[in-house]
Design a protein around this motif. Structure first.
Motif, PDB file in Angstrom:
ATOM      1  N   TYR A  31     -77.237  -6.185  53.546  1.00 13.28           N
ATOM      2  CA  TYR A  31     -77.753  -5.557  53.049  1.00 13.28           C
ATOM      3  C   TYR A  31     -78.400  -6.991  51.857  1.00 13.28           C
ATOM      4  CZ  TYR A  31     -75.017  -1.425  53.926  1.00 13.28           C
ATOM      5  OH  TYR A  31     -75.140  -0.252  54.607  1.00 13.28           O
ATOM      6  N   ILE A  32     -80.145  -6.714  52.091  1.00 15.10           N
ATOM      7  CA  ILE A  32     -80.972  -7.788  51.144  1.00 15.10           C
ATOM      8  C   ILE A  32     -82.264  -6.964  50.496  1.00 15.10           C
ATOM      9  CG2 ILE A  32     -80.479  -9.879  52.916  1.00 15.10           C
ATOM     10  CD1 ILE A  32     -82.801  -9.686  54.156  1.00 15.10           C
ATOM     11  N   ASN A  33     -83.297  -8.057  50.231  1.00 11.01           N
ATOM     12  CA  ASN A  33     -84.423  -7.714  49.171  1.00 11.01           C
ATOM     13  C   ASN A  33     -83.706  -6.225  48.296  1.00 11.01           C
ATOM     14  OD1 ASN A  33     -86.479  -7.359  49.536  1.00 11.01           O
ATOM     15  ND2 ASN A  33     -87.732  -5.733  51.143  1.00 11.01           N
ATOM     16  N   ASP A  34     -83.052  -6.371  47.908  1.00 11.14           N
ATOM     17  CA  ASP A  34     -83.047  -5.272  46.783  1.00 11.14           C
ATOM     18  C   ASP A  34     -82.231  -4.412  47.227  1.00 11.14           C
ATOM     19  OD1 ASP A  34     -83.775  -7.139  44.272  1.00 11.14           O
ATOM     20  OD2 ASP A  34     -84.848  -6.397  44.486  1.00 11.14           O
ATOM     21  N   GLY A  35     -81.071  -4.518  48.721  1.00 18.30           N
ATOM     22  CA  GLY A  35     -80.657  -3.558  49.551  1.00 18.30           C
ATOM     23  C   GLY A  35     -81.994  -2.397  50.047  1.00 18.30           C
ATOM     24  N   LYS A  36     -83.274  -3.427  50.103  1.00 19.45           N
ATOM     25  CA  LYS A  36     -84.459  -2.062  51.181  1.00 19.45           C
ATOM     26  C   LYS A  36     -83.798  -2.426  52.591  1.00 19.45           C
ATOM     27  CE  LYS A  36     -87.084  -1.473  46.365  1.00 19.45           C
ATOM     28  NZ  LYS A  36     -88.133  -0.969  46.207  1.00 19.45           N
ATOM     29  N   THR A  37     -83.532  -3.664  52.408  1.00 16.43           N
ATOM     30  CA  THR A  37     -83.406  -3.992  53.977  1.00 16.43           C
ATOM     31  C   THR A  37     -81.786  -4.059  54.152  1.00 16.43           C
ATOM     32  OG1 THR A  37     -85.726  -5.262  54.221  1.00 16.43           O
ATOM     33  CG2 THR A  37     -84.024  -5.563  55.685  1.00 16.43           C
ATOM     34  N   LYS A  38     -81.696  -3.018  55.559  1.00 14.08           N
ATOM     35  CA  LYS A  38     -80.829  -3.285  56.549  1.00 14.08           C
ATOM     36  C   LYS A  38     -80.397  -4.033  57.401  1.00 14.08           C
ATOM     37  CE  LYS A  38     -78.698   0.340  58.151  1.00 14.08           C
ATOM     38  NZ  LYS A  38     -77.967   1.840  57.862  1.00 14.08           N
TER      39      LYS A  38
ATOM     40  N   THR B 163     -85.565  -1.681  57.297  1.00 13.73           N
ATOM     41  CA  THR B 163     -86.263  -1.311  56.128  1.00 13.73           C
ATOM     42  C   THR B 163     -87.031  -0.420  55.262  1.00 13.73           C
ATOM     43  OG1 THR B 163     -86.545  -4.332  56.702  1.00 13.73           O
ATOM     44  CG2 THR B 163     -88.675  -3.212  54.977  1.00 13.73           C
ATOM     45  N   GLU B 164     -87.570  -0.159  54.122  1.00 18.30           N
ATOM     46  CA  GLU B 164     -87.596   0.826  53.108  1.00 18.30           C
ATOM     47  C   GLU B 164     -88.538   0.571  52.991  1.00 18.30           C
ATOM     48  OE1 GLU B 164     -86.903   2.329  48.945  1.00 18.30           O
ATOM     49  OE2 GLU B 164     -85.425   2.905  49.603  1.00 18.30           O
ATOM     50  N   ILE B 165     -90.468   0.938  53.256  1.00 19.26           N
ATOM     51  CA  ILE B 165     -91.734   1.166  53.098  1.00 19.26           C
ATOM     52  C   ILE B 165     -91.889   1.385  51.897  1.00 19.26           C
ATOM     53  CG2 ILE B 165     -93.681   0.871  53.920  1.00 19.26           C
ATOM     54  CD1 ILE B 165     -92.091  -0.861  55.362  1.00 19.26           C
ATOM     55  N   ASP B 166     -91.221   3.027  51.536  1.00 22.21           N
ATOM     56  CA  ASP B 166     -91.122   3.566  50.088  1.00 22.21           C
ATOM     57  C   ASP B 166     -90.409   4.568  50.259  1.00 22.21           C
ATOM     58  OD1 ASP B 166     -92.476   6.149  51.139  1.00 22.21           O
ATOM     59  OD2 ASP B 166     -94.539   5.237  51.885  1.00 22.21           O
ATOM     60  N   PRO B 167     -90.231   5.358  49.415  1.00 23.99           N
ATOM     61  CA  PRO B 167     -88.946   6.067  49.135  1.00 23.99           C
ATOM     62  C   PRO B 167     -88.636   7.003  50.434  1.00 23.99           C
ATOM     63  CG  PRO B 167     -88.773   5.655  47.243  1.00 23.99           C
ATOM     64  CD  PRO B 167     -90.915   5.202  48.133  1.00 23.99           C
ATOM     65  N   GLU B 168     -89.737   7.103  51.152  1.00 22.08           N
ATOM     66  CA  GLU B 168     -90.291   8.525  51.750  1.00 22.08           C
ATOM     67  C   GLU B 168     -89.988   7.905  53.396  1.00 22.08           C
ATOM     68  OE1 GLU B 168     -92.713  11.062  50.741  1.00 22.08           O
ATOM     69  OE2 GLU B 168     -92.072  11.388  48.744  1.00 22.08           O
TER      70      GLU B 168
ATOM     71  N   TYR C 151     -90.294  -0.684  67.550  1.00 18.19           N
ATOM     72  CA  TYR C 151     -89.844  -0.466  66.000  1.00 18.19           C
ATOM     73  C   TYR C 151     -90.148   1.286  65.822  1.00 18.19           C
ATOM     74  CZ  TYR C 151     -94.631  -0.867  65.074  1.00 18.19           C
ATOM     75  OH  TYR C 151     -96.913  -1.040  65.018  1.00 18.19           O
ATOM     76  N   SER C 152     -89.345   1.716  64.781  1.00 20.34           N
ATOM     77  CA  SER C 152     -89.356   3.128  64.353  1.00 20.34           C
ATOM     78  C   SER C 152     -90.341   3.414  63.869  1.00 20.34           C
ATOM     79  CB  SER C 152     -88.268   4.012  65.332  1.00 20.34           C
ATOM     80  OG  SER C 152     -87.670   3.717  64.286  1.00 20.34           O
ATOM     81  N   ILE C 153     -90.752   4.146  62.999  1.00 17.04           N
ATOM     82  CA  ILE C 153     -91.140   4.496  61.966  1.00 17.04           C
ATOM     83  C   ILE C 153     -90.557   6.364  61.015  1.00 17.04           C
ATOM     84  CG2 ILE C 153     -92.839   5.425  60.484  1.00 17.04           C
ATOM     85  CD1 ILE C 153     -92.824   2.074  60.953  1.00 17.04           C
ATOM     86  N   THR C 154     -90.058   6.327  60.268  1.00 22.70           N
ATOM     87  CA  THR C 154     -88.926   7.492  60.373  1.00 22.70           C
ATOM     88  C   THR C 154     -89.649   8.545  58.732  1.00 22.70           C
ATOM     89  OG1 THR C 154     -87.709   7.349  61.376  1.00 22.70           O
ATOM     90  CG2 THR C 154     -87.163   8.696  60.128  1.00 22.70           C
ATOM     91  N   LYS C 155     -89.902   9.099  58.761  1.00 26.45           N
ATOM     92  CA  LYS C 155     -90.525  10.107  57.250  1.00 26.45           C
ATOM     93  C   LYS C 155     -89.542  10.500  57.061  1.00 26.45           C
ATOM     94  CE  LYS C 155     -95.526   7.849  57.773  1.00 26.45           C
ATOM     95  NZ  LYS C 155     -97.200   8.122  57.307  1.00 26.45           N
ATOM     96  N   THR C 156     -89.769  11.312  55.410  1.00 27.42           N
ATOM     97  CA  THR C 156     -89.043  12.058  54.674  1.00 27.42           C
ATOM     98  C   THR C 156     -90.454  13.167  54.368  1.00 27.42           C
ATOM     99  OG1 THR C 156     -88.198  11.384  53.397  1.00 27.42           O
ATOM    100  CG2 THR C 156     -87.271  11.064  55.245  1.00 27.42           C
ATOM    101  N   ASP C 157     -90.070  14.343  53.742  1.00 25.12           N
ATOM    102  CA  ASP C 157     -90.711  14.671  52.328  1.00 25.12           C
ATOM    103  C   ASP C 157     -90.365  15.084  51.283  1.00 25.12           C
ATOM    104  OD1 ASP C 157     -88.712  16.693  52.122  1.00 25.12           O
ATOM    105  OD2 ASP C 157     -89.659  18.801  53.870  1.00 25.12           O
ATOM    106  N   GLU C 158     -91.587  15.525  50.116  1.00 27.73           N
ATOM    107  CA  GLU C 158     -90.768  15.459  49.087  1.00 27.73           C
ATOM    108  C   GLU C 158     -89.447  16.117  48.297  1.00 27.73           C
ATOM    109  OE1 GLU C 158     -92.818  18.906  49.688  1.00 27.73           O
ATOM    110  OE2 GLU C 158     -93.141  16.766  50.214  1.00 27.73           O
ATOM    111  N   LYS C 159     -89.171  16.575  49.383  1.00 26.30           N
ATOM    112  CA  LYS C 159     -87.202  17.424  49.552  1.00 26.30           C
ATOM    113  C   LYS C 159     -86.116  17.000  50.112  1.00 26.30           C
ATOM    114  CE  LYS C 159     -89.283  22.504  48.863  1.00 26.30           C
ATOM    115  NZ  LYS C 159     -89.484  23.411  49.895  1.00 26.30           N
ATOM    116  N   GLU C 160     -86.842  15.148  50.239  1.00 18.62           N
ATOM    117  CA  GLU C 160     -86.134  14.835  51.960  1.00 18.62           C
ATOM    118  C   GLU C 160     -85.903  15.074  53.094  1.00 18.62           C
ATOM    119  OE1 GLU C 160     -82.622  13.620  49.240  1.00 18.62           O
ATOM    120  OE2 GLU C 160     -83.911  12.238  47.519  1.00 18.62           O
ATOM    121  N   ARG C 161     -86.224  16.175  53.450  1.00 18.39           N
ATOM    122  CA  ARG C 161     -85.846  16.084  54.872  1.00 18.39           C
ATOM    123  C   ARG C 161     -86.746  15.291  56.077  1.00 18.39           C
ATOM    124  NH1 ARG C 161     -88.550  22.913  53.470  1.00 18.39           N
ATOM    125  NH2 ARG C 161     -90.079  21.548  53.420  1.00 18.39           N
ATOM    126  N   PHE C 162     -85.765  15.424  56.842  1.00 24.07           N
ATOM    127  CA  PHE C 162     -86.599  14.712  58.365  1.00 24.07           C
ATOM    128  C   PHE C 162     -88.071  15.569  58.421  1.00 24.07           C
ATOM    129  CE2 PHE C 162     -87.046  14.247  62.803  1.00 24.07           C
ATOM    130  CZ  PHE C 162     -87.365  13.007  62.484  1.00 24.07           C
TER     131      PHE C 162
END
Length: 268
Positions: free
Chosen positions: A178-185, A203-208, A234-245
Motif C-alpha cells: 500500500y502506497i500513496n497514503d494507502g490509496k494505491t494497492k 488506485t483510489e481516484i476519489d471515494p467513489e 484497465y478498469s474503472i469501478t464506481k459506487t454510489d453515495e450509499k457505497e453500493r456498486f
C-alpha cells in the motif's frame, strides 16, 4: 453435511414461481455488455429482488445464470447465524444448495455446496478479533486441510497470503503493498516457477471511484458475462453515495471500452 432437499425445494417453490417475488421492496438491475470495437458481442440483463430489509429473495447474478440463461438463486433461509439458498436452472430444476454459517460477530465461518444430498464443497474460516480472515480450511476425503493463511497490517489490510495444497506444500504466495497514503494497492502473486510478479495496481481516484490496471492477463465470469483483462487493460469501478456498486467499465490499452456493467436500483 446433509440437508433435506425435499423440504428446502418445497420452501422455494413459492418464491421463484413468479416474476416478482412476494415481499419485494427493492430491485437491482444489472446491464452487462461485451463489445468488439462498436459491435455488441454479448449482453445480459440480471435482476436481484430484495425485501424491505435488503435480504435477497431471488438473484440471477451467479455463475449458473451465466452458463444457463434463466437460472437464478433463491433465498431459502436468512438469519444472523445461517443463510441457505438454492440455484434453480432455467428448467426449474434445483442444481445446488449453498449454505453459509456465521459466528456471533457476523463472520462467515462455514460454507457448503450441496448437490443431490452430497456435499461438493466444505470450507471453514478463522478470524481475529478485528474480523480479519486468518485461515481457510478445505475439506477433502473427510479431513480439513489448511488452504491459506493470511497476515494483516495495523490498518487491518491484508499484506500476505500463503496457499497450500492437500499435502501441506506451499503452492502460491500473494503479497499486497500500500502506497500513496494507502490509496494505491499493488498486488503480487507467484507464477508457476515461484517468481513473484505484479498482477494489478489499484488506485483510489476519489471515494467513489477506483482504477485498476492489469499487468498480467486475467479472466473470469461475473454479471452473466465473461470479464477479460489483457495485459495493459484497465478498469474503472464506481459506487454510489450509499457505497453500493454502480458501474464497471473495462478499457483496452488504447482506452477503448471493451466491457460495461451498469447497475440501477428501484424501490417499489
Amino acid at each position: 453435511m446433509k440437508i433435506s432437499l425435499v423440504l428446502l425445494l418445497c420452501m422455494s417453490l413459492s418464491i421463484y414461481a413468479q416474476d416478482i417475488p412476494d415481499g419485494t421492496t427493492y430491485i437491482k438491475t444489472i446491464q452487462s455488455t461485451v463489445y468488439k470495437k462498436k459491435d455488441t458481442l454479448n449482453h445480459r440483463t440480471l435482476k436481484t429482488y430484495y425485501d424491505i430489509d435488503w435480504n435477497v429473495l431471488t438473484n440471477s447474478n451467479n455463475l449458473s445464470a451465466a452458463l444457463d440463461k434463466g437460472s437464478e438463486t433463491v433465498t431459502i433461509m436468512d438469519t444472523d447465524k445461517k443463510f441457505v439458498s438454492a440455484i434453480i436452472t432455467s428448467k426449474k430444476d434445483t442444481l445446488d444448495y449453498i449454505v453459509y454459517l456465521y459466528d456471533d460477530a457476523g463472520n462467515r465461518t462455514n460454507y457448503y455446496q450441496i448437490r443431490k444430498g452430497d456435499t461438493l464443497n466444505d470450507q471453514k474460516r478463522t478470524y481475529d478479533k478485528n474480523g480479519n480472515n486468518l485461515e481457510l480450511f478445505n475439506k477433502k476425503n473427510g479431513k480439513y486441510y489448511l488452504s491459506f493463511e493470511a497476515e494483516y497490517n495495523d490498518d487491518n489490510k491484508v499484506i500476505h497470503r500463503n496457499w497450500y495444497n492437500t499435502n501441506k506444500a506451499l503452492v502460491k504466495i500473494e503479497q499486497f503493498e500500500y502506497i500513496n497514503d494507502g490509496k494505491t494497492k499493488l498486488y503480487y502473486k507467484t507464477d508457476k516457477k515461484g517468481k513473484l510478479n505484479l498482477v494489478t495496481e489499484t488506485t483510489e481516484i476519489d471515494p467513489e471511484t477506483l482504477k485498476k490496471t492489469y499487468h498480467i492477463p486475467a479472466s473470469g465470469i461475473n454479471y452473466g458475462i465473461k470479464l477479460e483483462h489483457k495485459k495493459g487493460y484497465y478498469s474503472i469501478t464506481k459506487t454510489d453515495e450509499k457505497e453500493r456498486f454502480k458501474s464497471l467499465e473495462i478499457f483496452d490499452k488504447k482506452g477503448r471500452l471493451t466491457t460495461s456493467v451498469y447497475v440501477t436500483y428501484e424501490t417499489l
